[in-house]
Write a protein that holds these residues in place. Structure first.
Motif, PDB file in Angstrom:
ATOM      1  N   THR A 143      59.390  33.356 122.790  1.00  0.00           N
ATOM      2  CA  THR A 143      59.514  33.056 121.353  1.00  0.00           C
ATOM      3  C   THR A 143      59.245  31.574 121.100  1.00  0.00           C
ATOM      4  O   THR A 143      58.532  31.204 120.167  1.00  0.00           O
ATOM      5  CB  THR A 143      60.926  33.406 120.844  1.00  0.00           C
ATOM      6  OG1 THR A 143      61.200  34.766 121.154  1.00  0.00           O
ATOM      7  CG2 THR A 143      61.032  33.200 119.343  1.00  0.00           C
ATOM      8  N   MET A 144      59.822  30.736 121.963  1.00  0.00           N
ATOM      9  CA  MET A 144      59.633  29.290 121.808  1.00  0.00           C
ATOM     10  C   MET A 144      58.181  28.898 122.066  1.00  0.00           C
ATOM     11  O   MET A 144      57.650  28.008 121.406  1.00  0.00           O
ATOM     12  CB  MET A 144      60.540  28.525 122.772  1.00  0.00           C
ATOM     13  CG  MET A 144      62.013  28.631 122.432  1.00  0.00           C
ATOM     14  SD  MET A 144      62.365  27.955 120.799  1.00  0.00           S
ATOM     15  CE  MET A 144      64.144  28.173 120.738  1.00  0.00           C
TER      16      MET A 144
ATOM     17  N   ARG B  33      55.665  30.746 121.417  1.00  0.00           N
ATOM     18  CA  ARG B  33      54.928  31.121 120.203  1.00  0.00           C
ATOM     19  C   ARG B  33      55.039  30.007 119.162  1.00  0.00           C
ATOM     20  O   ARG B  33      54.079  29.662 118.490  1.00  0.00           O
ATOM     21  CB  ARG B  33      55.492  32.424 119.642  1.00  0.00           C
ATOM     22  CG  ARG B  33      54.496  33.159 118.766  1.00  0.00           C
ATOM     23  CD  ARG B  33      55.141  34.359 118.114  1.00  0.00           C
ATOM     24  NE  ARG B  33      56.121  33.946 117.131  1.00  0.00           N
ATOM     25  CZ  ARG B  33      57.241  34.624 116.876  1.00  0.00           C
ATOM     26  NH1 ARG B  33      57.520  35.711 117.532  1.00  0.00           N
ATOM     27  NH2 ARG B  33      58.074  34.182 115.951  1.00  0.00           N
ATOM     28  N   ARG B  34      56.234  29.437 119.061  1.00  0.00           N
ATOM     29  CA  ARG B  34      56.434  28.345 118.105  1.00  0.00           C
ATOM     30  C   ARG B  34      55.522  27.163 118.448  1.00  0.00           C
ATOM     31  O   ARG B  34      54.867  26.598 117.576  1.00  0.00           O
ATOM     32  CB  ARG B  34      57.906  27.927 118.132  1.00  0.00           C
ATOM     33  CG  ARG B  34      58.198  26.623 117.465  1.00  0.00           C
ATOM     34  CD  ARG B  34      59.690  26.376 117.351  1.00  0.00           C
ATOM     35  NE  ARG B  34      59.900  25.094 116.707  1.00  0.00           N
ATOM     36  CZ  ARG B  34      60.114  23.948 117.353  1.00  0.00           C
ATOM     37  NH1 ARG B  34      60.172  23.945 118.668  1.00  0.00           N
ATOM     38  NH2 ARG B  34      60.272  22.842 116.689  1.00  0.00           N
TER      39      ARG B  34
ATOM     40  N   LEU C 218      51.959  27.916 117.637  1.00  0.00           N
ATOM     41  CA  LEU C 218      51.747  27.844 116.180  1.00  0.00           C
ATOM     42  C   LEU C 218      51.510  26.401 115.758  1.00  0.00           C
ATOM     43  O   LEU C 218      50.610  26.105 114.975  1.00  0.00           O
ATOM     44  CB  LEU C 218      52.971  28.381 115.431  1.00  0.00           C
ATOM     45  CG  LEU C 218      53.066  29.881 115.182  1.00  0.00           C
ATOM     46  CD1 LEU C 218      54.394  30.211 114.517  1.00  0.00           C
ATOM     47  CD2 LEU C 218      51.915  30.349 114.308  1.00  0.00           C
ATOM     48  N   HIS C 219      52.351  25.497 116.294  1.00  0.00           N
ATOM     49  CA  HIS C 219      52.173  24.067 115.989  1.00  0.00           C
ATOM     50  C   HIS C 219      50.777  23.613 116.396  1.00  0.00           C
ATOM     51  O   HIS C 219      50.080  22.955 115.630  1.00  0.00           O
ATOM     52  CB  HIS C 219      53.195  23.216 116.759  1.00  0.00           C
ATOM     53  CG  HIS C 219      54.582  23.312 116.213  1.00  0.00           C
ATOM     54  ND1 HIS C 219      55.656  22.681 116.788  1.00  0.00           N
ATOM     55  CD2 HIS C 219      55.081  23.950 115.135  1.00  0.00           C
ATOM     56  CE1 HIS C 219      56.747  22.939 116.095  1.00  0.00           C
ATOM     57  NE2 HIS C 219      56.425  23.712 115.093  1.00  0.00           N
TER      58      HIS C 219
ATOM     59  N   ARG D 226      48.047  25.013 114.224  1.00  0.00           N
ATOM     60  CA  ARG D 226      48.016  24.449 112.873  1.00  0.00           C
ATOM     61  C   ARG D 226      47.502  23.017 112.873  1.00  0.00           C
ATOM     62  O   ARG D 226      46.943  22.560 111.908  1.00  0.00           O
ATOM     63  CB  ARG D 226      49.420  24.524 112.267  1.00  0.00           C
ATOM     64  CG  ARG D 226      49.414  24.296 110.809  1.00  0.00           C
ATOM     65  CD  ARG D 226      50.048  25.431 110.009  1.00  0.00           C
ATOM     66  NE  ARG D 226      49.759  26.777 110.444  1.00  0.00           N
ATOM     67  CZ  ARG D 226      50.639  27.775 110.395  1.00  0.00           C
ATOM     68  NH1 ARG D 226      51.865  27.555 109.992  1.00  0.00           N
ATOM     69  NH2 ARG D 226      50.299  28.980 110.765  1.00  0.00           N
ATOM     70  N   TYR D 227      47.741  22.306 113.965  1.00  0.00           N
ATOM     71  CA  TYR D 227      47.303  20.910 114.016  1.00  0.00           C
ATOM     72  C   TYR D 227      46.419  20.661 115.241  1.00  0.00           C
ATOM     73  O   TYR D 227      46.810  19.950 116.152  1.00  0.00           O
ATOM     74  CB  TYR D 227      48.514  19.975 114.016  1.00  0.00           C
ATOM     75  CG  TYR D 227      49.357  20.192 112.792  1.00  0.00           C
ATOM     76  CD1 TYR D 227      49.034  19.556 111.589  1.00  0.00           C
ATOM     77  CD2 TYR D 227      50.422  21.069 112.804  1.00  0.00           C
ATOM     78  CE1 TYR D 227      49.759  19.801 110.445  1.00  0.00           C
ATOM     79  CE2 TYR D 227      51.163  21.312 111.661  1.00  0.00           C
ATOM     80  CZ  TYR D 227      50.826  20.668 110.489  1.00  0.00           C
ATOM     81  OH  TYR D 227      51.539  20.919 109.356  1.00  0.00           O
TER      82      TYR D 227
ATOM     83  N   GLU E 217      63.677  16.763 115.197  1.00  0.00           N
ATOM     84  CA  GLU E 217      63.676  17.792 114.162  1.00  0.00           C
ATOM     85  C   GLU E 217      65.046  18.469 114.096  1.00  0.00           C
ATOM     86  O   GLU E 217      65.652  18.751 115.123  1.00  0.00           O
ATOM     87  CB  GLU E 217      62.628  18.869 114.481  1.00  0.00           C
ATOM     88  CG  GLU E 217      61.203  18.418 114.362  1.00  0.00           C
ATOM     89  CD  GLU E 217      60.682  18.550 112.933  1.00  0.00           C
ATOM     90  OE1 GLU E 217      61.215  19.402 112.195  1.00  0.00           O
ATOM     91  OE2 GLU E 217      59.776  17.790 112.558  1.00  0.00           O
TER      92      GLU E 217
ATOM     93  N   VAL F 143      65.696  21.410 113.456  1.00  0.00           N
ATOM     94  CA  VAL F 143      65.732  22.787 113.943  1.00  0.00           C
ATOM     95  C   VAL F 143      66.196  22.856 115.395  1.00  0.00           C
ATOM     96  O   VAL F 143      66.747  23.864 115.841  1.00  0.00           O
ATOM     97  CB  VAL F 143      64.346  23.459 113.742  1.00  0.00           C
ATOM     98  CG1 VAL F 143      63.338  22.988 114.774  1.00  0.00           C
ATOM     99  CG2 VAL F 143      64.461  24.968 113.754  1.00  0.00           C
TER     100      VAL F 143
ATOM    101  N   ALA G 295      67.798  22.147 108.980  1.00  0.00           N
ATOM    102  CA  ALA G 295      67.474  22.618 110.320  1.00  0.00           C
ATOM    103  C   ALA G 295      66.342  23.627 110.226  1.00  0.00           C
ATOM    104  O   ALA G 295      66.463  24.762 110.632  1.00  0.00           O
ATOM    105  CB  ALA G 295      68.703  23.235 110.978  1.00  0.00           C
ATOM    106  N   VAL G 296      65.238  23.191 109.645  1.00  0.00           N
ATOM    107  CA  VAL G 296      64.079  24.058 109.530  1.00  0.00           C
ATOM    108  C   VAL G 296      62.932  23.386 110.277  1.00  0.00           C
ATOM    109  O   VAL G 296      62.962  22.193 110.522  1.00  0.00           O
ATOM    110  CB  VAL G 296      63.682  24.272 108.056  1.00  0.00           C
ATOM    111  CG1 VAL G 296      64.793  24.972 107.315  1.00  0.00           C
ATOM    112  CG2 VAL G 296      63.362  22.952 107.369  1.00  0.00           C
TER     113      VAL G 296
END
Lengths: 263, 332
Positions: free
Chosen positions: A13-14, A16-17, A20-21, A24-25, A95, A97, B103-104
């Protein structure tokens, strides 16, 4: 759910994150490729003739130098992308998150594993891209069969893994992206004092042992041997030892840093 | 509940406590600066608990400790029946946290953020999709779902933040200053959201520096001061603990003000605002007698307001000597 299933599931899952980053960049990834590609072109087209004189064997010319430099540039690419990984890790830690992840019932190291696997994938892709540039300016492997190509891929992957875990540790130990780009500087500088551009034997005596035994040179010499059929010798096990050592130390270091209480 | 409560602690026998959150003697210091100096809490399931305190009082530190983000230096706490130090994973599985700073993940879209939460909460694909769709709808984020979160307004980020917290269906939710920095409309939206959560039976631990917010939402309020809980009780109980009702007379003419000030002895003067305060409980009878008395003394004020004690008075009474030092500010 068993610990292992949980670890695999959360880490993917991480990952995938992270992908995605990256998707996108893409400019962030591509910028990191600029340095190795510029170095490749600069050394081949500007210094190429002069440098080939240093290669030993009489009558070496620019095309011999292309063959010599490409393996070095490929591993320099790994250094460059993992430098990016250190900066990205430090940035990500600021961040909000990340604090959320820490208060969730997930595999603790999954954040780090996502970063590492993402960065290794990026690194290998970057090596393929830079390798394509090398081929375009005349690099061709003289010696490699299927087995050697697989071993070369394995070496690049293992080397990326080792440098990435180290880079993640550097990123975690830095309070922000600027600090990370300072502490990760060795990943950019070490290739410059390796055998990437000129043979280590041609360096001043006091520099030779450093150049010869730092992580980049054995890996570069091994890759050269696999692709061009030159002598690998003790560089093979030296490279593997460096890789495994850095992977284990980088992992333990990163994990300890991540488990500290955040401020 | 009978008597007004000045520092209450658990084990006072008044509540049969099957608490969602309980703590005894929590301590935390950063360097030689003590942030928390023995915090006791007992928060029953399904209630809203507000922790009120000035900046730097240690509110966020308590939330960080109870949500297993950082460790305490001393004391014990249980959240959802799990010890925070020895069974942090049990705690984490039961809670949701919305911190003071959103926290997003700003780089990805709102929907991707939500899907990330669904996967990390190990929901099945179908269930995850359903929960994400429901929450996006409920928090009015459907339209923005495909945009990167960086482009969201403060209120939208906060709504996404809470939506992400709810994906795993937590039974206990920590909201650390959920309305700080929001405009009045977003703030009222947030209050509505919190009320809905409570009606679903969720326990809410809220920190705020707005007394109005605590008054509005909380069943019980604790005032945090100097690392300890200075008072705890319902809003009414707290208001009863301090005097502070008064009638305020305002003058525009300085000479009228001065003659009134000399005529009325038992008053508090505010020379700058040309205003006088007479102590009063605020009942009709009391008010009439004050008016009669003013007439008799020939005093005519330009404005008269009746002031009953509110949480502000409680707060100021309890934290009077407090002016957050820069060090305290930094320790947050």
């Amino acid at each position: 759910m068993s610990t292992l299933t949980l670890a695999v599931r959360d880490s993917s899952t991480m990952l995938r994150r992270n992908l995605l980053h990256a998707r996108r960049y893409p400019s962030a990834t591509l910028n990191l490729l600029l340095t190795p590609v510029m170095m490749l072109l600069l050394f081949v087209y500007v210094f190429g003739d002069a440098m080939s004189a240093g290669l030993g064997g009489s009558g070496a010319d620019r095309s011999d130098y292309v063959a010599y430099i490409v393996p070095g540039i490929l591993l320099m690419t790994v250094g460059s992308t993992t430098f990016g990984a250190a900066v990205y890790m430090a940035m990500d830690m600021t961040e909000g998150v990340i604090a959320r992840f820490r208060t969730m019932s997930i595999h603790r190291s999954s954040v780090l594993i996502g970063h590492v696997v993402g960065s290794v994938l990026q690194s290998v892709m970057s090596v393929v891209l830079v390798g394509a540039v090398g081929v375009a300016i005349g690099f061709c492997s003289t010696d490699a069969g299927v087995l050697e190509w697989l071993a070369a891929l394995g070496l690049v992957t293992l080397f990326s893994l080792a440098l990435t875990w180290t880079a993640v540790g550097m990123g975690l130990s830095s309070p922000n992206a600027e600090a990370a780009s300072n502490s990760a500087m060795p990943l950019i500088l070490l290739p410059l004092i390796s055998s990437a551009f000129i043979p280590a034997e041609t360096m001043p005596g006091w520099l030779q042992p450093i150049a010869e035994y730092q992580p980049f040179t054995p890996a570069i010499e091994t890759l050269r041997g696999l692709l061009l059929g030159s002598e690998i010798g003790h560089n093979g096990w030296l490279a593997v030892t460096w890789c495994l050592g850095l992977t284990v130390l980088g992992y333990l270091w990163s994990k300890a840093l991540f488990n500290r209480d955040p401020m | 509940m009978p008597s007004p409560v000045m520092p209450t602690s658990i084990g006072d026998g008044r509540r049969p406590c099957s608490p969602a959150i309980s703590a005894v003697g929590l301590r935390k210091a950063y360097g030689d600066k003590t942030v928390l100096d023995g915090i006791d809490l007992c928060i029953p399931e399904g209630s809203v608990f507000a922790l009120l305190g000035p900046n730097g009082a240690g509110k966020t530190t308590i939330v960080k400790i109870l949500s297993t983000l950082i460790g305490a230096d001393g004391g014990q706490a249980e959240v959802a029946g799990h010890n925070i130090a020895t069974e942090p994973d049990g705690v984490r599985a039961a809670i949701g946290v919305t911190g003071q700073f959103s926290a997003v993940d700003g780089l990805i879209t709102g929907e991707e953020n939500m899907r990330l939460m669904a996967d990390l909460n190990h929901l099945s694909k179908r269930k995850g999709k359903q929960v994400v769709a429901e929450l996006l709808e409920r928090f009015d984020l459907v339209e923005a779902a495909g945009k990167p979160v960086q482009s969201y307004s403060g209120g939208m980020k906060r709504r996404l933040d809470i939506a992400m917290t709810l994906v795993g269906g937590p039974r206990i939710i920590f909201l650390d200053e959920p309305t700080t920095g929001l405009d009045p409309r977003s703030r009222h939206n947030m209050w509505q959201i919190i009320r809905e959560l409570v009606s679903d039976g969720v326990t809410v631990f809220l920190t705020t520096q707005y007394l109005e917010e605590a008054d509005e939402l909380a069943d019980r309020i604790a005032v945090l001061h100097d690392g300890t809980i200075a008072a705890e009780g319902s809003a009414d109980e707290l208001k009863r603990t301090i005097p502070g009702g008064h009638i305020r007379l305002r003058f525009t003419d300085p000479s009228a003000y001065h003659s009134a000030a000399t005529a009325l002895r038992e008053v508090q003067r505010d020379d700058e605002a040309l205003a006088l305060q007479l102590p009063s409980g605020g009942s009709q009878r009391e008010l009439r007698s004050v008016l009669d008395w003013l007439d008799a003394a020939g005093i005519e004020a330009d404005g008269l307001t009746v002031h009953t004690p509110d949480l502000d008075d409680v707060f100021f009474a309890l934290t009077r000597n407090d002016a957050a030092t820069p060090a305290e500010e930094a320790a947050r």
